[in-house]
Design an enzyme around this catalytic site. Sequence first.
Site, mmCIF file in Angstrom:
data_model
loop_
_atom_site.group_PDB
_atom_site.id
_atom_site.type_symbol
_atom_site.label_atom_id
_atom_site.label_comp_id
_atom_site.label_asym_id
_atom_site.label_seq_id
_atom_site.Cartn_x
_atom_site.Cartn_y
_atom_site.Cartn_z
ATOM 1 C CB SER A 110 24.154 70.598 69.931
ATOM 2 O OG SER A 110 24.565 71.282 71.098
ATOM 3 C CE1 TYR B 60 28.977 67.186 69.129
ATOM 4 C CE2 TYR B 60 28.160 69.141 70.254
ATOM 5 C CZ TYR B 60 27.985 67.835 69.847
ATOM 6 O OH TYR B 60 26.820 67.175 70.149
#
Length: 257
Positions: free
Chosen positions: A148, A161
Amino acid sequence: MTPTKVCASRLVGKVAIVTAATAGIGLGIALRLGQEGAKVVISSRRQANVEEALKKLRQEGIDCCGCVCHVGSGQHLQQLVKLTLDTYGGIDILISNAAANPASGPILETAVAAIDKILEINVRSPIILTKEVAKHLKCGSSIVYISSYTAFNPAPPIPMYAISKTALLGLTKALAEELGPRGIRVNCIAPGVVATKFAASLIESKEGQKMVEEATYIKRLGRPEDIAAAAAFLSSDDAAYITAETLLVAGGMQSRL
């Protein structure tokens, strides 16, 4: 899902495993790899989702199979690899896409159970799956982890995360060095905000979506096919001299120099 017209056939004769491949980015990648000629093995936590995704892929003429696989289960990962070998006789490409994000908010306020879940699914599972797959890979094979853009700057609202995705950048570097002598490449893709169910909390309001769009240089959200195109490239011989790299696919969102 709107199929993208694909003219390339770079993956003919290849066999690919794509985890969490029944919707969003994972399904987009499975579709693109199949369109380029790969035989595709997909997985998801629910049988109905696997069957629906296989139907969509087969409608596009893609040779595919799939099974239920909870990536937190070592037994399920072994079954996924066995299905691939039993059906197609080998593995050439691994796309590790499965991820979880059960909590948001400050790290120091995140429940231990949520921390454990994030690390289990986002970090431990890709490592275990790679251990199962790597023994069957040969020279010219490719591994791609889906990280990400937040991996470069673990900021609110999902810093835990993001940290788990930072770990994938390190995993990519480490395994590229380990597997390089065997001719196996290991790379990573860091998507920006892609319009999928997984990113719904960031773009569920018009204001939130507008904010994300304005943070990009090309003023739109990412699409699954954007990430899929990058995955197909990194899996192909066009990327034969690329390993240990993270390809940012985020429309110009600020992340690193």
